[in-house]
Write a protein that holds these residues in place. Structure first.
Motif, PDB file in Angstrom:
ATOM      1  N   ASP A  95       0.826  -1.214   0.000  1.00 50.37           N
ATOM      2  CA  ASP A  95       0.000   0.000   0.000  1.00 50.37           C
ATOM      3  C   ASP A  95       0.859   1.263   0.000  1.00 50.37           C
ATOM      4  O   ASP A  95       0.574   2.209  -0.751  1.00 50.37           O
ATOM      5  CB  ASP A  95      -0.934   0.010   1.215  1.00 50.37           C
ATOM      6  CG  ASP A  95      -2.099  -0.951   1.075  1.00 50.37           C
ATOM      7  OD1 ASP A  95      -2.305  -1.479  -0.029  1.00 50.37           O
ATOM      8  OD2 ASP A  95      -2.802  -1.179   2.090  1.00 50.37           O
ATOM      9  N   ILE A  96       1.905   1.304   0.823  1.00 48.63           N
ATOM     10  CA  ILE A  96       2.693   2.529   0.911  1.00 48.63           C
ATOM     11  C   ILE A  96       3.448   2.783  -0.395  1.00 48.63           C
ATOM     12  O   ILE A  96       3.607   3.927  -0.827  1.00 48.63           O
ATOM     13  CB  ILE A  96       3.653   2.486   2.125  1.00 48.63           C
ATOM     14  CG1 ILE A  96       4.126   3.905   2.458  1.00 48.63           C
ATOM     15  CG2 ILE A  96       4.840   1.558   1.894  1.00 48.63           C
ATOM     16  CD1 ILE A  96       4.892   4.002   3.768  1.00 48.63           C
ATOM     17  N   GLN A  97       3.878   1.698  -1.060  1.00 51.69           N
ATOM     18  CA  GLN A  97       4.534   1.856  -2.353  1.00 51.69           C
ATOM     19  C   GLN A  97       3.548   2.328  -3.420  1.00 51.69           C
ATOM     20  O   GLN A  97       3.880   3.176  -4.264  1.00 51.69           O
ATOM     21  CB  GLN A  97       5.183   0.545  -2.776  1.00 51.69           C
ATOM     22  CG  GLN A  97       6.399   0.144  -1.960  1.00 51.69           C
ATOM     23  CD  GLN A  97       7.570   1.094  -2.148  1.00 51.69           C
ATOM     24  OE1 GLN A  97       7.668   2.125  -1.466  1.00 51.69           O
ATOM     25  NE2 GLN A  97       8.454   0.769  -3.063  1.00 51.69           N
ATOM     26  N   THR A  98       2.332   1.786  -3.378  1.00 47.57           N
ATOM     27  CA  THR A  98       1.303   2.208  -4.330  1.00 47.57           C
ATOM     28  C   THR A  98       0.949   3.672  -4.137  1.00 47.57           C
ATOM     29  O   THR A  98       0.856   4.450  -5.107  1.00 47.57           O
ATOM     30  CB  THR A  98       0.044   1.338  -4.174  1.00 47.57           C
ATOM     31  OG1 THR A  98       0.374  -0.023  -4.457  1.00 47.57           O
ATOM     32  CG2 THR A  98      -1.056   1.790  -5.111  1.00 47.57           C
ATOM     33  N   ASP A 102       1.509   6.568  -6.908  1.00 45.36           N
ATOM     34  CA  ASP A 102       0.365   7.297  -7.460  1.00 45.36           C
ATOM     35  C   ASP A 102       0.531   8.796  -7.297  1.00 45.36           C
ATOM     36  O   ASP A 102       0.108   9.584  -8.164  1.00 45.36           O
ATOM     37  CB  ASP A 102      -0.926   6.840  -6.774  1.00 45.36           C
ATOM     38  CG  ASP A 102      -1.337   5.430  -7.166  1.00 45.36           C
ATOM     39  OD1 ASP A 102      -0.786   4.906  -8.147  1.00 45.36           O
ATOM     40  OD2 ASP A 102      -2.207   4.853  -6.471  1.00 45.36           O
ATOM     41  N   HIS A 103       1.145   9.219  -6.199  1.00 43.89           N
ATOM     42  CA  HIS A 103       1.254  10.645  -5.895  1.00 43.89           C
ATOM     43  C   HIS A 103       2.439  11.302  -6.588  1.00 43.89           C
ATOM     44  O   HIS A 103       2.328  12.416  -7.123  1.00 43.89           O
ATOM     45  CB  HIS A 103       1.367  10.846  -4.387  1.00 43.89           C
ATOM     46  CG  HIS A 103       1.117  12.257  -3.944  1.00 43.89           C
ATOM     47  ND1 HIS A 103       2.099  13.230  -3.929  1.00 43.89           N
ATOM     48  CD2 HIS A 103      -0.019  12.878  -3.512  1.00 43.89           C
ATOM     49  CE1 HIS A 103       1.592  14.377  -3.501  1.00 43.89           C
ATOM     50  NE2 HIS A 103       0.310  14.179  -3.232  1.00 43.89           N
ATOM     51  N   ARG A 109       9.787   6.506  -6.903  1.00 45.18           N
ATOM     52  CA  ARG A 109       9.481   5.674  -5.730  1.00 45.18           C
ATOM     53  C   ARG A 109      10.745   4.950  -5.259  1.00 45.18           C
ATOM     54  O   ARG A 109      11.440   4.309  -6.042  1.00 45.18           O
ATOM     55  CB  ARG A 109       8.416   4.659  -6.108  1.00 45.18           C
ATOM     56  CG  ARG A 109       7.995   3.714  -5.009  1.00 45.18           C
ATOM     57  CD  ARG A 109       6.843   2.844  -5.497  1.00 45.18           C
ATOM     58  NE  ARG A 109       7.189   2.092  -6.698  1.00 45.18           N
ATOM     59  CZ  ARG A 109       6.301   1.517  -7.503  1.00 45.18           C
ATOM     60  NH1 ARG A 109       5.019   1.626  -7.237  1.00 45.18           N
ATOM     61  NH2 ARG A 109       6.692   0.841  -8.559  1.00 45.18           N
ATOM     62  N   PRO A 110      11.081   5.056  -3.961  1.00 46.01           N
ATOM     63  CA  PRO A 110      12.262   4.332  -3.458  1.00 46.01           C
ATOM     64  C   PRO A 110      11.998   2.828  -3.393  1.00 46.01           C
ATOM     65  O   PRO A 110      10.857   2.387  -3.277  1.00 46.01           O
ATOM     66  CB  PRO A 110      12.457   4.912  -2.054  1.00 46.01           C
ATOM     67  CG  PRO A 110      11.091   5.334  -1.626  1.00 46.01           C
ATOM     68  CD  PRO A 110      10.408   5.812  -2.879  1.00 46.01           C
TER      69      PRO A 110
END
Length: 222
Positions: A95-98, A102-103, A109-110
């Motif tokens: 979820d945190i990667q998604t 998305d943002h 993205r790391p």
């Protein structure tokens, strides 16, 4: 684009797989090691992993240090459901990667790394309860979300085939149990019987690196 990978480490106790796992995670500055075994404490301290025992605290600390980097040993207590704990952790990481992708865009993205030890305890080869499928999603989709995945076990036969079947790379240390050797035979395809016999004969710290159908013998040195 970074080539995100899924690797399995299989071998008896004291065969060398935990040492290899430590070396594989050493250069990652956003890493979580999932392991409920108390004996990891010395390794965790040596490798700079901060112990966290509750999923809520882990989520908060990852969010706070997401951009700067983090190295955590997630050490849930044995009285909790380890399968559920791994599923909850996997859902959070996906979820945190998604959300970040998305943002800000997936190119910014790391990358994260999830290393799971004692997989026979937390992702066993039997039907999961409803709501415990997030690690299955991690096995299939984690690399598309920028997550490297490592899993280790003394008993590959007791680890879900949903993990074993998704691996790009396998590091095989000595195994002697007939069921585990049958699992190695299945992993080896047409060369499976020869691979299982080679694994049975390995000495401590020796391993076979299986990658894209090629087998390479190696030995850990200190």
């Amino acid at each position: 684009m970074t080539n995100y990978w899924r690797a399995g480490l299989f071998g008896r106790s004291k065969s060398g797989k935990s040492t290899l796992m430590d070396r594989m995670i050493r250069n990652h500055n956003r890493a979580i090691v999932f392991d409920a075994i108390d004996e990891r404490a010395a390794n965790a301290a040596r490798e700079g992993l901060v112990e966290v025992t509750h999923i809520g605290e882990l989520q908060e600390r990852v969010r706070d240090s997401y951009l700067d980097g983090f190295r955590f040993w997630f050490h849930p207590h044995y009285e909790v459901d380890l399968v559920q704990s791994l599923s909850d952790l996997s859902k959070f990481m996906l979820d945190i990667q998604t959300q970040f992708g998305d943002h800000y865009g997936t190119d910014k993205r790391p990358s994260l790394l999830l290393a799971v030890d004692e997989m026979a305890d937390c992702y066993p080869n039997h039907t999961m309860k409803k709501g415990q499928d997030a690690f299955s999603n991690m096995c299939r989709m984690g690399r598309h979300k920028g997550i490297h995945l490592i899993g280790a076990s003394q008993r590959p036969a007791e680890v879900s085939t949903k993990f074993r079947g998704q691996l790009e790379r396998r590091f095989l240390f000595n195994l002697t149990e007939p069921a585990d050797l049958r699992a190695i035979t299945e992993m080896g395809g047409t060369q499976g019987a020869d691979l299982a016999e080679a694994v049975r004969c390995l000495k401590p710290l020796e391993y076979i690196d299986c990658h894209v159908g090629e087998y390479r013998h190696g030995r850990l040195t200190f």
